[in-house]
Structures are given as structure tokens and as C-alpha cells.
Design an enzyme around this catalytic site. Structure first.
Site: not given
Length: 643
Positions: A66, A173
Site C-alpha cells: 500500500h 502490532c
């Protein structure tokens, strides 16, 4: 949401690409042809820039490249399927087969995160990935994405199941993107299927979302914390809590909820350290300190690689031997490349300190952490010949982080509160760490430098084995830091007096740390003792070691000092002692195999042999120490599971 950003034209079920670069170009073409991207080159460059911060290949053959780019005309997602699979660098080492390329407009700050969150609900469905891979047409694939979008669902903050109980989840994360939302989706689905009301907090790249209130925490039956980053756990004191990583939540959310429901009451900080120890890798203790160090190391690594590789290339191609070491002639283009590399090396220590402080105190700790790292690495602030290197940076980052965290913890007046994170805390933290180094740490450091010079001078007329041991240990201890520099400058000074055996022995020890740790990483990764990121670091460390840049081992040492530093010291000492024993001499103030190629050693074959034995020794010691810790962690995990 999928109907707005995905259509049949953006789905390609027969990718021709055979490598990562080709995947980027092929799916970028899809976006360009669909009128979503105006400039393919600019957009693909953005994809690679994002990739440099962390690989977007995940488990189960899924990749999520992305980019947020000015070339994106309208937000969109391109979907590609490779039947054969492509080597993408995924975390599980398996080929990637399904690619979701997210194109986000430059000003749409949260768009890619929103898409990832939406994708998570699809990816986590039991048969979605398999059905997508087996789809025979774009229409069929699109139907998989848009299925159930019309169904009405309750907001995640108040999703109500039967009155069986209330579960809170916390996910996060390190990068704060894909795994954060996949884990959140998994916990939500598991709680719903088990008949519980739920609320899941996400600690993503756009900040904390959906955080539970104090009242919700009070009535929660159990809390699942699935995080690989630092989050506030003390708010859950007294509740039933299970602490793990995001990957376990993605795969076994229902099991984690069951474990949380029977977990003992959470006791706060001490219990948090104990609970996270079991999920730590073999390279660390699992305590909060390990997370802080890893945050600094992960941000430092690009600077080490850029600086080290550019210095290595410039010296290897443009360098010439001189009495003062390898030097590049004035006016050479390689001097400019060398200067750029030096900038990278100069910044790596402040970056390490800055992001350790950032991990502890968030943004208010970043600026004083960077400043503290710069001061720690510059001995002129405290009248020392050399700075404190990466060890000083770690100390500076930890001191600044905890100090700033303490500063921001007070209840300030509403008029002053907005100034705390941007002015009061950064200024106070900067002055604090400057005072610590200048008035407290600086004088002892300068004294240590003088003492070490005196010790070396006294030993220089004695037993060569003993002086080799001392020089080697100093060289391996801090990899280009103050101790290594003292030994190096001592050896260089003796060249002018015609005593080149000291430089010969140390030149054999200089490359041992980076080459030894690179060898350890290549071998140890097969034993699960080193992570994928460390193997990538090993490639850069190899290049640096070949041209005598010992700083290539710093990322390994900062990640796991208790295994790496002893290994480096032992291996370097072995190489240095062998250098004296073999009667090596070197008239160039540098080290590593490159000096052999330049003809500076009197016995090139024995010089390479001394280096090789030192490298193998370092690798063997590092692997042994890490294996011992790995076995200890396994025993702790088994004991925890049994209890």
C-alpha cells in the site's frame, strides 16, 4: 465500503508477475488503466518506500502492499491472484499468492487503515482466501468482497451478544497496520460465536481507537491483550487477563478467550513482565525493556545500512592506503559518497536513543532522546576523546524516556496542559540528559579513556598474548565505540614509531564482530535463533565487515547485548591474539580483508586465517548463548502452559 473502492476492472485473477517488482508494476498498471492513479512511476516509488519500513507480506499467502501518494486520483484497491505464488519475503517464508494493493490519496490520512480494517473481516472468514483463489471471473471475485455488506451490524463499541458476559480485546502490532486489525477481527468473531458482548481496542498507525472506558473495564469478565508493542496494562489490574502476540490472536482467538476467563487476577507491572516473558523470542527477555530497545533498533537499522554500505563502497573503490589509514584522494567523487555515508553513521546513534525514548514516553520523548543520543556520541560535550557509542545511546534513551514519562504524568492546569508534550517535557528532558552526560557521566568516561591508554601503554612492553587479549576485548566490546577507538588510536600511534605489529593484530580483530554476527545469523536463522530482519541485517554487516567497518554488528548487539557483546569480545580477542602470535604487521590504520587486498599485511594468508578463526569463534559463541536462552524460554513456556 468495498463497493466504493473495488470493481471488476480492478481485479486480476491471472497475474503474470514472477517477482515482487513485477507484482507492483502489474497491479499499478491495473490502477492506472482504471483511472485511479495518474502517475505509475510515482505510485510504485511510494510502494517501495512503504516496503522499506517493513515487509507487507503476511501469512497464508497474503500480501498487502500500500502507498499514500500524490499520484492517486481516487482511493481504490487492486486485487491480484497468482496461481503459482511469488517469493515476496513473507513472514512465514511461504510464497504469496493473493495481493491487495491499496492506493490512498496523499491527504487521506486514515484511508489505508480503514481499508485494512475492512479487509480484515473478509480475510479472517474461514473460506474467503480459498474461494478468492479459486474464483474463475472478476464478477465472482467481486461478489466475495461485497457479500453481506448490506447486512446491518451493530457498532463495534456496543456489539451485543446474549448476556453471557463481556470480553475486552486489545490489539497492536509494531507497524500498526495489518496484523492489528486482523487480530481485532478475530477476537470480535470469536467472542460473538461464543456468545459474549465484546469491545476491541486497536493500537494502529493512526493511534488508539475504540479504547474501553473505566466502567467497561470494571464490568469485563476477561481481557485478551494481543500486542507486540507497548500498551497500558495497569488499567487492567485486578481483572482476568491473558497477554500474547497478535499472531496467536489471529489463529486462536477462541482459545485465548477461554484462557482469559480462567486466568488469575492481573497484578500490574510485575505481572506484565512475567507474562510477556513467555512470548519473547530467543533474543530477548520479553520485559518492557526489550520492547523499548527493539523500537530503537528497528529505526536505527536503515541508518546503519545506508551509512555502512556507502562508506564501504567508497573506501573499497576509491580508497588508497596511507600512513593514516585508507583515504580517498581530494576532489574524488567517492569523497562525496563517503560524506553521505558518514552522515548515516552520525545519525544512527541519536536515532537509537530517540526512538527508545519515544517507545517509553511517546512523542514528548523523541526530541530529547535524539538530543541525548547526539550528546552521548559526541565526547566534546564532556571533554572526552570519544563518545559513548551505542551503549551510551541506550542509556540516554532509557533515562530520557522515563524522565519525560514522569514529567507528563502530573496533573497540569488546563492552560498549561497543551504545552506539556510540545514544550515543557521536551525542553526539560533535553536539559536533563545534557546535564547527566556533561556533569555526571562525562567526567568518568574521560577518566576511563585516560586509564585505558595508560593500561595499554604499560602492557605494550609485556606479554603479547596479554596485550592481544586486552586490545581484542576492547575492540569487540562496543564495535567502534570509545573502548574500540582508544585501542585503535593507540595502535595507530605506534605505527609512526615503527611498531606495526599492534596495528597488525588489531586489524585482524576489526572485522570479526560484523562478519561473526552475520555468519551466526545465517546459520542461527535455521535454528529459529535469529529473526528474518536480522538475516537481512547480516547481509549489510557482511559488506561492512569486509571493508573493516565494525559498526555493522551494532544492530545485533543493541537487540541482544547479553549474547552478542560477549561473543564479539571473545572472537575479537582470539583474532587479536592470533595476530600477535602469527607475527602480523600492518602499516595501514584500517582493518578487514580489504587491507589484505591492499597489501598492507606482511603475511596476508595468516591475516585472513586469524580473521576467519575469530569470525567462527564469534558465531559459535553467539549461537551457543542464544540457544541456551531459547531453551530457557521453551522451559518457561512449558511451565506456564502446565500451570
Amino acid at each position: 465500503m468495498m463497493k466504493e473502492i473495488l470493481n471488476e476492472q480492478l481485479i486480476k485473477l491471472d497475474l503474470a508477475a514472477t517477482d515482487k517488482e513485477a507484482v507492483f508494476n502489474e497491479l499499478a498498471d491495473v490502477l492506472v488503466n482504471a483511472g485511479k492513479v495518474s502517475d505509475k512511476e510515482t505510485f510504485v516509488k511510494g510502494l517501495w518506500e512503504r516496503e522499506a519500513t517493513g515487509n507487507t507480506g503476511f501469512e497464508d499467502g497474503v500480501a498487502l502492499p500500500h502507498a499514500k501518494s500524490s499520484a492517486v486520483i481516487a482511493p481504490a484497491i487492486a486485487v491480484g491472484v497468482s496461481k503459482a505464488g511469488i517469493e515476496y519475503g513473507a513472514e512465514d517464508g511461504e510464497p504469496s499468492k493473493i495481493f491487495f494493493m491499496i492506493a490512498s490519496p496523499e491527504k487521506a490520512s486514515d484511508f489505508h487503515v480503514e481499508v485494512l480494517a475492512s479487509l480484515s473481516s473478509k480475510i479472517i472468514e474461514p473460506s474467503f482466501l480459498e474461494d478468492l483463489q479459486n474464483a474463475t471471473s472478476s464478477e465472482q471475485a467481486l461478489a466475495l468482497f461485497t457479500a453481506n455488506e448490506e447486512e446491518t451490524v451493530l457498532p463495534p463499541e456496543t456489539n451485543q451478544g446474549p448476556a453471557k458476559g463481556f470480553i475486552i480485546g486489545v490489539t497492536g502490532c509494531p507497524v500498526g497496520v495489518a496484523h492489528t486489525y486482523l487480530a481485532a477481527e478475530a477476537i470480535e468473531n470469536a467472542a460473538k460465536e461464543m456468545g459474549y458482548e465484546y469491545k476491541v481496542e486497536t493500537n494502529g498507525s493512526v493511534g488508539v481507537k475504540n479504547a474501553p472506558t473505566a466502567e467497561e473495564i470494571a464490568r469485563a469478565d476477561a481481557i485478551v491483550v494481543a500486542c507486540d508493542k507497548q500498551v497500558d496494562l495497569n488499567r487492567f489490574a485486578g481483572k482476568k487477563v491473558v497477554i500474547t502476540g497478535v499472531k496467536k490472536a489471529i489463529k486462536n482467538a477462541d482459545t485465548l478467550i477461554e484462557q482469559a476467563l480462567v486466568a488469575p487476577p492481573f497484578a500490574g507491572d510485575d505481572k506484565a513482565s512475567q507474562a510477556t516473558a513467555a512470548k519473547a523470542g530467543p533474543g530477548g527477555s520479553g520485559h518492557d525493556l526489550y520492547k523499548y530497545l527493539m523500537n530503537g533498533v528497528s529505526h536505527m537499522i536503515p541508518f546503519v545500512v545506508v551509512g555502512g554500505i556507502l562508506i564501504a563502497i567508497s573506501l573499497a573503490i576509491g580508497g588508497e592506503p596511507t600512513p593514516g589509514g585508507l583515504a580517498i584522494p581530494e576532489g574524488s567523487l567517492w569523497n562525496k559518497i563517503l560524506d553521505v555515508g558518514v552522515v548515516g553513521f552520525t545519525l544512527m546513534i541519536p536515532i537509537l536513543a530517540g526512538y527508545i525514548a519515544y517507545a517509553i514516553a511517546d512523542r514528548p520523548g523523541l526530541a530529547p532522546g535524539l538530543i541525548g543520543g547526539w550528546i552521548a556520541n559526541n565526547g566534546s560535550f564532556y571533554d572526552a576523546d570519544a563518545g559513548t557509542g551505542f551503549i551510551g545511546a541506550i542509556i540516554a534513551g532509557l533515562l530520557v524516556g522515563y524522565f519525560v514519562k514522569w514529567i507528563v504524568s502530573f496533573n497540569y492546569n488546563k492552560m498549561i496542559q497543551p504545552l506539556v508534550p510540545i514544550m515543557i517535557a521536551p525542553i526539560a528532558g533535553s536539559l536533563f540528559i545534557a546535564a547527566v552526560f556533561i556533569f555526571i557521566i562525562g567526567a568518568p568516561i574521560a577518566g576511563i579513556m585516560e586509564t585505558m591508554n595508560t593500561v595499554l601503554a604499560n602492557l605494550s612492553t609485556g606479554n603479547v598474548i596479554l596485550i592481544g587479549l586486552v586490545i581484542g576485548l576492547m575492540q569487540g566490546f562496543d564495535m567502534g565505540g570509545p573502548f574500540g577507538k582508544v585501542a585503535f588510536l593507540f595502535s595507530v600511534g605506534l605505527i609512526a614509531e615503527g611498531q606495526t605489529q599492534f596495528m597488525g593484530a588489531q586489524a585482524a580483530a576489526i572485522p570479526v564482530a560484523p562478519l561473526g554476527m552475520a555468519l551466526a545469523a545465517f546459520i542461527g536463522s535455521r535454528m529459529k535463533l535469529f529473526e528474518g530482519e536480522e538475516v537481512e541485517n547480516a547481509k549489510a554487516a557482511t559488506a561492512m565487515g569486509l571493508v573493516g567497518i565494525s559498526e555493522g554488528a551494532i544492530p545485533f548487539a543493541a537487540r541482544d547485548p547479553f549474547a552478542v557483546i560477549p561473543a564479539n569480545m571473545i572472537g575479537s580477542a582470539v583474532a587479536c591474539i592470533l595476530g600477535f602470535s602469527f607475527g602480523l604487521t600492518c602499516n595501514v590504520a584500517h582493518g578487514g580483508p580489504i587491507v589484505v587486498l591492499l597489501g598492507a599485511f606482511n603475511k596476508p594468508a595468516l591475516a585472513l586465517l586469524a580473521m576467519a578463526i575469530g569470525v567462527v569463534t564469534t558465531a559459535a559463541v553467539a549461537i551457543t548463548l542464544k540457544k541456551m536462552r531459547y531453551n530457557k524460554v521453551k522451559k518457561e513456556q512449558a511451565a506456564l502452559a502446565a500451570s
